[in-house]
Design a protein around this motif. Structure first.
Motif, PDB file in Angstrom:
ATOM      1  N   ASP A 186       0.834  -1.205   0.000  1.00 40.67           N
ATOM      2  CA  ASP A 186       0.000   0.000   0.000  1.00 40.67           C
ATOM      3  C   ASP A 186       0.870   1.257   0.000  1.00 40.67           C
ATOM      4  O   ASP A 186       1.717   1.437   0.879  1.00 40.67           O
ATOM      5  CB  ASP A 186      -0.916   0.016   1.227  1.00 40.67           C
ATOM      6  N   VAL A 187       0.628   2.110  -0.966  1.00 43.50           N
ATOM      7  CA  VAL A 187       1.332   3.388  -1.048  1.00 43.50           C
ATOM      8  C   VAL A 187       0.867   4.274   0.104  1.00 43.50           C
ATOM      9  O   VAL A 187      -0.333   4.410   0.353  1.00 43.50           O
ATOM     10  CB  VAL A 187       1.052   4.074  -2.407  1.00 43.50           C
ATOM     11  N   SER A 188       1.815   4.890   0.802  1.00 42.18           N
ATOM     12  CA  SER A 188       1.453   5.766   1.918  1.00 42.18           C
ATOM     13  C   SER A 188       1.762   7.238   1.640  1.00 42.18           C
ATOM     14  O   SER A 188       1.267   8.115   2.348  1.00 42.18           O
ATOM     15  CB  SER A 188       2.154   5.319   3.205  1.00 42.18           C
ATOM     16  N   MET A 244      -4.898   4.425   2.782  1.00 40.06           N
ATOM     17  CA  MET A 244      -4.466   5.484   3.708  1.00 40.06           C
ATOM     18  C   MET A 244      -5.574   5.813   4.697  1.00 40.06           C
ATOM     19  O   MET A 244      -5.325   6.001   5.892  1.00 40.06           O
ATOM     20  CB  MET A 244      -4.076   6.743   2.930  1.00 40.06           C
ATOM     21  N   MET A 245      -6.797   5.895   4.196  1.00 43.70           N
ATOM     22  CA  MET A 245      -7.922   6.234   5.065  1.00 43.70           C
ATOM     23  C   MET A 245      -8.213   5.121   6.063  1.00 43.70           C
ATOM     24  O   MET A 245      -8.529   5.385   7.219  1.00 43.70           O
ATOM     25  CB  MET A 245      -9.152   6.554   4.217  1.00 43.70           C
ATOM     26  N   ARG A 303     -10.474  11.842   8.999  1.00 41.57           N
ATOM     27  CA  ARG A 303      -9.248  11.116   8.648  1.00 41.57           C
ATOM     28  C   ARG A 303      -8.080  12.099   8.694  1.00 41.57           C
ATOM     29  O   ARG A 303      -7.417  12.360   7.702  1.00 41.57           O
ATOM     30  CB  ARG A 303      -9.387  10.456   7.271  1.00 41.57           C
ATOM     31  N   THR A 304      -7.866  12.652   9.886  1.00 42.82           N
ATOM     32  CA  THR A 304      -6.860  13.701  10.055  1.00 42.82           C
ATOM     33  C   THR A 304      -5.436  13.164   9.973  1.00 42.82           C
ATOM     34  O   THR A 304      -4.487  13.945   9.880  1.00 42.82           O
ATOM     35  CB  THR A 304      -7.054  14.407  11.406  1.00 42.82           C
ATOM     36  N   GLY A 305      -5.258  11.844   9.998  1.00 46.42           N
ATOM     37  CA  GLY A 305      -3.931  11.265   9.858  1.00 46.42           C
ATOM     38  C   GLY A 305      -3.453  11.238   8.423  1.00 46.42           C
ATOM     39  O   GLY A 305      -2.270  10.978   8.166  1.00 46.42           O
ATOM     40  N   VAL A 306      -4.359  11.482   7.495  1.00 49.42           N
ATOM     41  CA  VAL A 306      -3.981  11.561   6.080  1.00 49.42           C
ATOM     42  C   VAL A 306      -3.740  13.028   5.752  1.00 49.42           C
ATOM     43  O   VAL A 306      -4.671  13.836   5.747  1.00 49.42           O
ATOM     44  CB  VAL A 306      -5.068  10.965   5.165  1.00 49.42           C
TER      45      VAL A 306
END
Length: 321
Positions: A113-115, A159-160, A208-211
């Protein structure tokens, strides 16, 4: 009256957050670690994309490199491996949605998975509306705007789910202020900036504040896309087939042509410090503000004093030409 009172109650917050933002200008931001992250960069076979790949390689990331040019992308991957990173090269046409989706599926199956996604691929045609061919207008939007949607739809879900990741939109100063004879390009970059801002708000609404999201908006970069940029050439019209070849001064220059190395330094720093909008040079932020608040007649004078010149093809002809 109630509405006015409600707005006045927000005034202390406005003052507090304005002071907070001002003070943060003098406090160095902590840079996050991206070691081990899977970073996908489109348009990595040359220019800004290639140099960005080198910087991520130095940061010990695993690289997924896309470009339409097989030779260019393999050269970039080889240098990234020499720098100690694992690099995977893919020949991808970013104007083709199905090519993006099929290659994305292969990346997820073979690599993971691309981050960090860096939407860097771009095209530009220096011509007026009439000299810009219909397929060129379509390609400009397919690469500069629509590809951002397709790559995000392919890689953003993971990512989400993890609430971790970073979407980087490489736009342009031309996504905030217009330049004559770059109509298709400016329009596509305005759309790219809109994509970044809309996606940022959507991620916040979905909690989704980590993205994270970052948008890069540089002035013209010395990568060969804009031919013969200068600041002193005179206006010239010369026949070239059925059109005129124009060495023209744009209405609004945003400073000297930039070297890609200095732009990449700003980009990497912006990603690592999670800046939402990066202007290069930073004065562009001020200039775009002026366009919104200054009277049009004053702007007309200002624009005549701030010009940049480049080669463009002009298809429109007035009587007597």
């Amino acid at each position: 009256m109630k509405f006015l009172l409600d707005q006045l109650l927000l005034l202390p917050l406005l003052i507090f957050f304005t002071l907070e933002s001002f003070l943060k200008l003098f406090i160095p931001k902590k840079r996050k670690s991206v070691a081990g992250e899977i970073v996908l960069i489109t348009g990595a076979g040359h220019g800004l994309g290639r140099l960005t790949a080198y910087e991520f390689a130095k940061l010990k990331c695993k690289l997924v490199l896309w470009d339409i040019n097989k030779h260019g992308i393999e050269e970039t991957a080889a240098e990234c491996r020499r720098l100690g990173a694992r690099a995977h090269a893919f020949v991808v046409d970013c104007s083709n949605r199905e090519d993006i989706y099929s290659t994305a599926k292969k990346v997820k199956a073979e690599i993971g998975d691309v981050s960090i996604l860096v939407n860097n691929a771009g095209v530009v045609y220096t011509s007026d509306l009439f000299a810009t061919q219909d397929p060129q207008i379509e390609k400009t939007f397919e690469v500069n705007t629509l590809a951002h949607f397709w790559t995000a739809k392919a890689f953003l879900p993971a990512m989400m789910n993890n609430n971790h990741g970073h979407i980087v939109t490489v736009a342009s100063a031309a996504g905030h202020t217009v330049v004559p004879f770059l109509l298709a390009y400016c329009s596509s970059k305005f759309a790219a900036v809109g994509f970044h801002r809309g996606l940022t708000e959507e991620l916040a609404a979905l909690k989704r504040t980590g993205v994270k999201t970052t948008c890069l908006c540089p002035n013209f970069i010395n990568t060969g896309f804009i031919k013969n940029p200068s600041t002193s050439a005179k206006l010239k019209l010369k026949p070239q087939g059925n059109v005129l070849f124009l060495k023209t001064a744009s209405d609004f220059s945003l400073g000297p042509t930039l070297e890609p190395e200095e732009v990449v330094v700003k980009l990497i720093n912006g990603i690592l410090t999670e800046q939402k909008m990066i202007f290069v040079p930073s004065s562009i932020r001020f200039l775009t503000l002026l366009e919104r608040i200054f009277p049009e007649r004053f702007l007309a004078i200002l624009k005549r004093k701030m010009d940049i010149k480049f080669d463009a093809v002009i298809g429109y002809k007035t009587k007597g030409e």
